[in-house]
Design a protein around this motif. Structure first.
Motif, mmCIF file in Angstrom:
data_model
loop_
_atom_site.group_PDB
_atom_site.id
_atom_site.type_symbol
_atom_site.label_atom_id
_atom_site.label_comp_id
_atom_site.label_asym_id
_atom_site.label_seq_id
_atom_site.Cartn_x
_atom_site.Cartn_y
_atom_site.Cartn_z
ATOM 1 N N MET A 170 0.829 -1.147 0.134
ATOM 2 C CA MET A 170 -0.182 0.062 0.084
ATOM 3 C C MET A 170 0.869 1.318 0.228
ATOM 4 S SD MET A 170 -3.434 -0.871 0.589
ATOM 5 C CE MET A 170 -4.070 0.317 1.605
ATOM 6 N N THR A 171 0.598 2.107 -1.085
ATOM 7 C CA THR A 171 1.412 3.398 -1.035
ATOM 8 C C THR A 171 0.723 4.271 -0.190
ATOM 9 O OG1 THR A 171 0.209 4.090 -3.003
ATOM 10 C CG2 THR A 171 2.252 2.868 -3.426
ATOM 11 N N GLN A 172 1.137 5.506 -0.057
ATOM 12 C CA GLN A 172 0.439 6.525 0.626
ATOM 13 C C GLN A 172 -0.991 6.920 -0.147
ATOM 14 O OE1 GLN A 172 3.088 9.867 1.551
ATOM 15 N NE2 GLN A 172 1.030 11.069 2.582
ATOM 16 N N THR A 173 -0.877 6.832 -1.388
ATOM 17 C CA THR A 173 -2.025 7.109 -2.373
ATOM 18 C C THR A 173 -2.858 5.978 -2.037
ATOM 19 O OG1 THR A 173 -0.446 8.015 -4.010
ATOM 20 C CG2 THR A 173 -2.931 7.960 -4.672
ATOM 21 N N ASP A 174 -2.825 4.690 -1.960
ATOM 22 C CA ASP A 174 -3.722 3.702 -1.713
ATOM 23 C C ASP A 174 -4.088 4.001 -0.276
ATOM 24 O OD1 ASP A 174 -3.113 2.198 -4.086
ATOM 25 O OD2 ASP A 174 -1.273 1.234 -3.219
ATOM 26 N N PHE A 175 -3.474 4.473 0.685
ATOM 27 C CA PHE A 175 -3.966 4.554 1.990
ATOM 28 C C PHE A 175 -5.056 5.626 1.905
ATOM 29 C CE2 PHE A 175 -0.883 1.960 4.079
ATOM 30 C CZ PHE A 175 -1.722 1.596 5.423
ATOM 31 N N ALA A 176 -4.832 6.748 1.118
ATOM 32 C CA ALA A 176 -5.947 7.691 0.989
ATOM 33 C C ALA A 176 -7.089 7.114 0.275
ATOM 34 C CB ALA A 176 -5.258 8.761 0.038
ATOM 35 N N GLU A 177 -7.044 6.332 -0.760
ATOM 36 C CA GLU A 177 -8.169 5.718 -1.341
ATOM 37 C C GLU A 177 -8.917 4.691 -0.437
ATOM 38 O OE1 GLU A 177 -7.327 4.254 -5.332
ATOM 39 O OE2 GLU A 177 -8.333 2.222 -4.539
ATOM 40 N N ALA A 178 -7.759 3.965 0.306
ATOM 41 C CA ALA A 178 -8.796 3.085 1.280
ATOM 42 C C ALA A 178 -9.484 3.756 2.305
ATOM 43 C CB ALA A 178 -7.738 2.098 1.780
ATOM 44 N N THR A 179 -8.950 4.997 2.828
ATOM 45 C CA THR A 179 -9.475 5.852 3.691
ATOM 46 C C THR A 179 -10.906 6.271 3.078
ATOM 47 O OG1 THR A 179 -7.529 6.683 4.630
ATOM 48 C CG2 THR A 179 -9.463 7.688 5.158
#
Lengths: 214, 214
Positions: free
Chosen positions: B185-194
């Motif tokens: 998970m990249t930071q972008t992925d985390f933002a999306e998951a959030t």
DNA sequence: ACAAAAGCTGACCATTTAGTCTAGTATTTA
DNA sequence: TAAATACTAGACTAAATGGTCAGCTTTTGT
């Protein structure tokens, strides 16, 4: 209501094996693989330590036998679902199945959680590949449901992660849950929590809740 | 983007202490309290074992120091929310805060998970009471929101459990998640998951998603 | 009935573990 | 700069741990 074995006609060996597996599941759930002690597994099983090592040649092989058992638990009707099935029914049932595992086999869930948290050192490539291809298949079905407009657009990965996270939480964090609720979860509480969760997930996917989960 | 300390003007002792704490967090997250080895903590910190026991008088006191640190992580803006706040804003922010912890401090999350799964043997009555009264306060606020019609009727306990379960899952089960996604998970992925999670939970509560989480 | 197979277990062992001790070297303080 | 404090580290120890072994008893199949 939890499934249990028929104790007729089983040999003393089978009985002891099952005693040991039960005790070991509890100990591994409490302390993880490294932290669990063979002596304590033996004590819990009410057998001498040598006896444990008679049935299972090492602590590791006992752990692996148990882990294999647990992985079979994960099988469910969702595995065979296809795009022609009703997503609301299938997902609701899947959630309910997962909740049932948390209720009936909390220590199995905990052992699995520990194995993953600890970096999955005992899950071999075969299992991982199998798991990954299972995931690919399920993601595919969910995507098709979305394409057909049966389901709101969402990342199928996150959807499955959310189902696992929430349902397994009732087993893995039961100590915290009981502490904060001031009482432990009865079978009725589990039914209520299941309906609550089905509603959350399905509503979140733009699905209506099947009547049996209301 | 994760918070980090300013390394100017800190004594050698403080530096070593922090090296040890970092190493220990990783080891305890990997093996639990019983399973972790002082020698391996020392190796990871690149210090001799004796040095670890010079700074922390025992493995247990090191573990407790770390656990205390981690409990402070749980503090958030949600703690002070009142019935006059906007539930959509407050809950969305709470979920985002929790996700941020999973991204920046995955080992802290894992250590806490292990402590709970293992039966919370090191969380004292004081913490448990404090935690229970925090819970009571938050449940109360949520109930008032429901009474005011701001929120769909739901059990506030389950709502909070669901938020914890889903957000912490991204830290605790990161190995599984990475394996199944085929990438970490990249930071972008985390933002999306959030955003995905905020949408799920808020929609499930009959709230609309604040624009910053869309 | 009896031999073979399965089950049992106390004594023992090699290794690992958390933690101590002692004797030193850096660093700070007055 | 001398004394005091903080830090380093190898050698060591007592306890705990996973596992072996040899000889015993019980069960099972014929």
């Amino acid at each position: 209501m939890c499934a249990s074995k028929n104790y007729k006609e089983i040999s003393i060996g089978e009985l002891n094996r099952s005693k040991i597996l039960n005790a070991a599941e509890k100990e591994f759930a409490l302390h993880g693989f490294k932290g669990a002690r063979v002596q304590q597994i033996a004590d819990r099983a009410e057998l001498p330590k040598t006896n444990v090592l008679y049935y299972f040649k090492s602590k590791e092989s006992l752990y692996l036998a148990l882990l294999e058992d647990i992985l079979r638990l994960w099988n469910s009707r969702f595995d065979e679902a296809t795009v022609s099935d009703d997503p609301a029914e299938v997902l609701a049932q899947y959630i309910a199945d997962k909740m049932e595992i948390s209720r009936c086999r909390p220590d199995a869930s905990k052992m699995f959680a520990l194995e993953i948290i600890n970096g999955a050192p005992n899950l071999d490539t075969f299992f991982k590949d199998q798991h990954a291809s299972w995931m690919a298949g399920r993601v595919d079905v969910i995507k098709q449901w979305i394409d057909q407009g049966k389901l709101a657009a969402t990342d199928p990965h996150y959807l499955l992660f959310n189902i696992w996270a929430t349902s397994q939480h009732y087993a893995d964090f039961s100590i915290q849950i009981n502490e904060l609720r001031g009482k432990s979860m009865t079978q009725t509480d589990f039914a209520e929590a299941t309906n609550n969760l089905v509603k959350l997930i399905l509503t979140g996917c733009g699905l209506s809740v099947p009547t049996e989960f209301e």
